[in-house]
Design a protein around this motif. Structure first.
Motif, PDB file in Angstrom:
ATOM      1  N   LYS A  45      33.818  25.757  46.853  1.00 61.23           N
ATOM      2  CA  LYS A  45      35.105  25.175  46.460  1.00 61.23           C
ATOM      3  C   LYS A  45      34.927  24.135  45.355  1.00 61.23           C
ATOM      4  O   LYS A  45      35.828  23.948  44.541  1.00 61.23           O
ATOM      5  N   LEU A  48      34.837  26.025  42.087  1.00 63.91           N
ATOM      6  CA  LEU A  48      36.171  26.493  41.680  1.00 63.91           C
ATOM      7  C   LEU A  48      37.124  25.346  41.344  1.00 63.91           C
ATOM      8  O   LEU A  48      38.218  25.572  40.838  1.00 63.91           O
ATOM      9  N   LEU A  50      38.450  23.443  43.637  1.00 67.94           N
ATOM     10  CA  LEU A  50      39.364  23.225  44.764  1.00 67.94           C
ATOM     11  C   LEU A  50      39.028  21.916  45.464  1.00 67.94           C
ATOM     12  O   LEU A  50      39.871  21.306  46.110  1.00 67.94           O
ATOM     13  N   ARG A  71      43.063  25.415  32.979  1.00 70.39           N
ATOM     14  CA  ARG A  71      42.655  25.846  34.327  1.00 70.39           C
ATOM     15  C   ARG A  71      42.950  27.325  34.546  1.00 70.39           C
ATOM     16  O   ARG A  71      42.186  28.031  35.198  1.00 70.39           O
ATOM     17  N   ASP A  72      44.088  27.781  33.978  1.00 72.29           N
ATOM     18  CA  ASP A  72      44.495  29.171  34.145  1.00 72.29           C
ATOM     19  C   ASP A  72      43.415  30.100  33.576  1.00 72.29           C
ATOM     20  O   ASP A  72      42.963  31.041  34.239  1.00 72.29           O
ATOM     21  N   LEU A  75      40.152  29.838  35.715  1.00 72.18           N
ATOM     22  CA  LEU A  75      40.213  30.544  36.998  1.00 72.18           C
ATOM     23  C   LEU A  75      40.343  32.055  36.814  1.00 72.18           C
ATOM     24  O   LEU A  75      39.977  32.821  37.704  1.00 72.18           O
ATOM     25  N   ALA A  76      40.863  32.472  35.652  1.00 77.08           N
ATOM     26  CA  ALA A  76      41.000  33.915  35.393  1.00 77.08           C
ATOM     27  C   ALA A  76      39.627  34.595  35.305  1.00 77.08           C
ATOM     28  O   ALA A  76      39.533  35.815  35.425  1.00 77.08           O
ATOM     29  N   MET A  80      37.780  35.872  44.120  1.00 78.25           N
ATOM     30  CA  MET A  80      37.185  35.346  45.358  1.00 78.25           C
ATOM     31  C   MET A  80      37.665  36.112  46.582  1.00 78.25           C
ATOM     32  O   MET A  80      38.859  36.364  46.730  1.00 78.25           O
ATOM     33  N   PHE A  82      37.964  35.614  50.422  1.00 78.24           N
ATOM     34  CA  PHE A  82      37.910  34.547  51.420  1.00 78.24           C
ATOM     35  C   PHE A  82      37.446  35.084  52.777  1.00 78.24           C
ATOM     36  O   PHE A  82      37.593  36.278  53.063  1.00 78.24           O
ATOM     37  N   GLN A  95      51.074  44.166  46.239  1.00 77.70           N
ATOM     38  CA  GLN A  95      51.403  42.926  45.519  1.00 77.70           C
ATOM     39  C   GLN A  95      50.352  41.846  45.763  1.00 77.70           C
ATOM     40  O   GLN A  95      50.143  40.972  44.921  1.00 77.70           O
ATOM     41  N   PHE A  99      48.383  40.453  42.572  1.00 80.22           N
ATOM     42  CA  PHE A  99      49.037  39.138  42.461  1.00 80.22           C
ATOM     43  C   PHE A  99      48.860  38.524  41.074  1.00 80.22           C
ATOM     44  O   PHE A  99      49.808  38.064  40.449  1.00 80.22           O
ATOM     45  N   ARG A 100      47.630  38.539  40.609  1.00 74.79           N
ATOM     46  CA  ARG A 100      47.330  37.902  39.314  1.00 74.79           C
ATOM     47  C   ARG A 100      47.921  38.710  38.145  1.00 74.79           C
ATOM     48  O   ARG A 100      48.189  38.162  37.084  1.00 74.79           O
ATOM     49  N   ARG A 103      51.877  37.882  37.362  1.00 81.71           N
ATOM     50  CA  ARG A 103      52.319  36.572  36.871  1.00 81.71           C
ATOM     51  C   ARG A 103      51.200  35.932  36.061  1.00 81.71           C
ATOM     52  O   ARG A 103      50.068  36.370  36.104  1.00 81.71           O
ATOM     53  N   ARG A 150      41.621  42.623  45.829  1.00 85.64           N
ATOM     54  CA  ARG A 150      42.301  41.540  45.107  1.00 85.64           C
ATOM     55  C   ARG A 150      41.294  40.749  44.260  1.00 85.64           C
ATOM     56  O   ARG A 150      41.594  40.353  43.133  1.00 85.64           O
TER      57      ARG A 150
ATOM     58  N   TYR B  48      59.197  30.780  39.384  1.00 85.67           N
ATOM     59  CA  TYR B  48      58.985  31.979  40.206  1.00 85.67           C
ATOM     60  C   TYR B  48      60.325  32.417  40.792  1.00 85.67           C
ATOM     61  O   TYR B  48      60.738  31.944  41.857  1.00 85.67           O
ATOM     62  N   GLU B 135      43.704  29.491  54.516  1.00 85.22           N
ATOM     63  CA  GLU B 135      43.170  29.454  53.150  1.00 85.22           C
ATOM     64  C   GLU B 135      44.038  30.175  52.120  1.00 85.22           C
ATOM     65  O   GLU B 135      43.585  30.456  51.017  1.00 85.22           O
ATOM     66  N   ASP B 138      44.483  27.910  49.106  1.00 86.45           N
ATOM     67  CA  ASP B 138      43.295  27.965  48.235  1.00 86.45           C
ATOM     68  C   ASP B 138      43.298  29.267  47.435  1.00 86.45           C
ATOM     69  O   ASP B 138      42.941  29.287  46.255  1.00 86.45           O
ATOM     70  N   VAL B 141      45.455  29.045  44.437  1.00 92.84           N
ATOM     71  CA  VAL B 141      44.835  28.304  43.332  1.00 92.84           C
ATOM     72  C   VAL B 141      43.834  29.186  42.596  1.00 92.84           C
ATOM     73  O   VAL B 141      43.830  29.232  41.362  1.00 92.84           O
ATOM     74  N   THR B 142      43.014  29.915  43.355  1.00 92.36           N
ATOM     75  CA  THR B 142      42.018  30.776  42.689  1.00 92.36           C
ATOM     76  C   THR B 142      42.695  31.902  41.899  1.00 92.36           C
ATOM     77  O   THR B 142      42.088  32.476  41.008  1.00 92.36           O
ATOM     78  N   LEU B 143      43.944  32.206  42.253  1.00 94.65           N
ATOM     79  CA  LEU B 143      44.683  33.236  41.505  1.00 94.65           C
ATOM     80  C   LEU B 143      45.545  32.591  40.408  1.00 94.65           C
ATOM     81  O   LEU B 143      46.557  33.145  39.985  1.00 94.65           O
ATOM     82  N   SER B 144      45.125  31.402  39.984  1.00 94.64           N
ATOM     83  CA  SER B 144      45.763  30.680  38.860  1.00 94.64           C
ATOM     84  C   SER B 144      47.235  30.373  39.111  1.00 94.64           C
ATOM     85  O   SER B 144      48.047  30.374  38.188  1.00 94.64           O
ATOM     86  N   THR B 145      47.597  30.129  40.370  1.00 99.88           N
ATOM     87  CA  THR B 145      48.996  29.827  40.695  1.00 99.88           C
ATOM     88  C   THR B 145      49.065  28.463  41.376  1.00 99.88           C
ATOM     89  O   THR B 145      48.390  28.257  42.392  1.00 99.88           O
TER      90      THR B 145
END
Lengths: 249, 267
Positions: A45, A48, A50, A71-72, A75-76, A80, A82, A95, A99-100, A103, A150, B48, B135, B138, B141-145
């Motif tokens: 973390k 990343l 976090l 940051r975008d 992180l792109a 990860m 989890f 979705q 997700f990435r 958006r 994902r 969003y 999580e 978290d 955040v890792t997905l840039s959101t």
């Protein structure tokens, strides 16, 4: 590629990381092992962003993580998986995977994102009909696969795996290990995995680092792990109750 | 030695008092920063829209039945109480005016606010706290959101926009409840009751009701998000976050109601 130098982190009076030094080269698969509560997840973390380290520096391709302006974009570069998959309950599987791609800076048209999601699901061994199901309808092993899909959906350069086989039966754990190894090799990605599972270590790792007492105790190629002359490492990989690592009975 | 013993309990008490005061200031500071951050994220892209639409449905549309039923029974009970109380000094005829005033100025917004705390604050806090312990925050955040943009801003914006509408519905249904009881049980003339109600209400009564609704909507959704985001670990953490969010929302809604009533009508 990823360098941690003298990284410290405490939570209140509890010191978790006490000067971690580690380098992971580009395209390498490094596995971090260590007992529960030794700070493996905290270390991940910190990389990343976090969790902010109290002291020390973390760089990715020479750029310091804490100083990374966009940051975008930073992180792109990461994907990860989890420990509990961390899928979003309110979204259908496709979705979650896309997700990435739905958006932010990597946004694609909806139909294209769905096609990519289905392709990634297929890559991790799931059929397209899973795409419209919700995470709660899937088994633990399937959720891990969706989490893996994902993690690779946006073709990241660096992939983190947090306890990828925890809670899975040995056969499913083996399947996930194989998938991780195949995907990392085929994508040419840099991988950092944390696990207790020595079968995973042998299946996934190029290099192994053992975290103990808040520091990297041993770091080297997986082939040298069994012959290393380190009593802590030996106790950990043999799973012995006797040795320098304190056990509570 | 004996002096030290005598002084220790006092010092101990003062230390505990000081810690409690500092803790309160710290909590107020954290909540203030969270609120400012929420409004900043509400006003800056990315937005969003899908999350906002879901929040609109959850906070607004799906709250309509509970708001309607609560207002209906409250309006009816209020009419009976005013009639019984008014009879003590031969003032039964004021039922339409007092029901309208009581419902629109006070009971409508407060009942809707408390229903929001019970239904919306608790669900938001439990949902976000569960996302935190599993999580999912978290993962966002890792997905840039940004979690504040994705989870908090749409919910608070939905609270700000939909709760005034719910209050308007609650006010209308509450007055209707009073009217229904009055004409069915208290022998009031329907047309006269409605005329008295409409003639008596003034624009500031309605405006204050809607402003209260907006404030209560923000408080209810913000408390759910704040306690959810700051939840402790495990099932106990989720339970504690949910409980604290509802209590904080209810208390803040009643406090805000007093301040707004004073601001609108004290002069």
């Amino acid at each position: 590629m990823i360098t941690l130098t003298d990284v410290h982190k405490s939570f209140g009076a509890k010191q978790i990381l006490r000067g971690v030094n580690l380098t992971v080269e580009r395209g390498e698969s490094c596995v971090i092992i260590g007992g529960s509560g030794t700070g493996k997840s905290v270390m991940l973390k910190c990389i990343l962003g976090l969790v902010t380290p109290d002291r020390g520096t973390i760089t990715v391709d020479g750029e310091e993580v804490s100083a990374s302006g966009d940051r975008d974009a930073f992180l792109a570069r990461f994907g990860m998986l989890f420990q509990g998959a961390a899928l979003f309950d309110s979204l259908p599987v496709w979705q979650n995977v896309a997700f990435r791609l739905l958006r932010g800076s990597l946004k694609r048209p909806r139909h294209e994102a769905r096609e990519i999601a289905i392709e990634k699901l297929r890559r991790v061994g799931l059929s397209p009909d899973v795409a419209d199901q919700f995470p709660a309808e899937l088994s633990g092993g399937m959720q891990k696969r969706v989490g893996l899909a994902r993690a690779i959906a946006a073709d990241p350069e660096i992939i983190f795996f947090d306890e990828p086989t925890t809670g899975l039966d040995p056969i499913m754990a083996g399947v996930i290990n194989e998938l991780i190894r195949e995907i990392v090799v085929e994508m040419g990605a840099t991988a950092l995995t944390i696990t207790h599972d020595m079968t995973s270590v042998r299946a996934i790792a190029d290099k192994v680092a053992m975290l103990h007492g808040g520091k990297i105790r041993w770091h080297g190629p997986v082939a040298e792990m069994d012959t290393a002359n380190d009593p802590y490492l030996t106790q950990f990989i043999t799973g012995s109750a006797h040795g320098p690592i304190e056990t509570v009975r | 030695m004996s002096t030290t013993r005598a002084a220790n309990p006092i010092l101990h008490l003062l230390a505990r008092l000081g810690a409690a005061v500092l803790g309160t200031f710290a909590a107020v500071g954290r909540l203030t920063l969270f609120t400012l951050s929420t409004f900043r994220h509400m006003l800056t892209p990315p937005f969003y829209s899908r999350e906002f639409f879901h929040a609109l449905m959850n906070v607004g549309y799906l709250s309509l039945p509970v708001v309607g039923l609560t207002a209906l029974f409250t309006g009816g009970a209020l009419a009976l109480q005013i009639y019984a109380g008014g009879a003590r000094f031969s003032a039964e005829q004021v039922v339409p005016q007092i029901v309208a005033l009581g419902v629109v100025r006070e009971l409508g917004p407060v009942m809707v606010g408390l229903m929001m705390a019970a239904r919306v604050t608790s669900s938001i806090a439990a949902e976000i706290a569960t996302m935190k312990v599993t999580e999912q925050i978290d993962a966002l955040v890792t997905l840039s959101t940004h979690p504040m943009k994705y989870l908090t801003a749409p919910r608070v914006l939905a609270g700000l926009l939909t709760v005034p509408f719910l209050v308007a519905v609650g006010d209308t249904v509450g007055v209707f409840g009073g009217w229904f009881v009055a004409i069915k049980s208290l022998d009031f003339n329907s047309a006269t009751y409605l005329k008295n109600t409409i003639d008596f209400l003034e624009m500031p009564d309605i405006v204050s009701s809607l402003v209260k609704g907006a404030a209560f909507g923000v408080i209810a959704t913000l408390m759910g998000c704040y306690f959810g985001m700051n939840s402790g670990r495990g099932a106990q953490g989720v339970g504690q976050a949910t409980k604290s969010s509802v209590v904080a929302a209810a208390v803040l809604i009643l406090a805000a109601n007093f301040l707004l009533t004073q601001a609108f009508f004290a002069a």
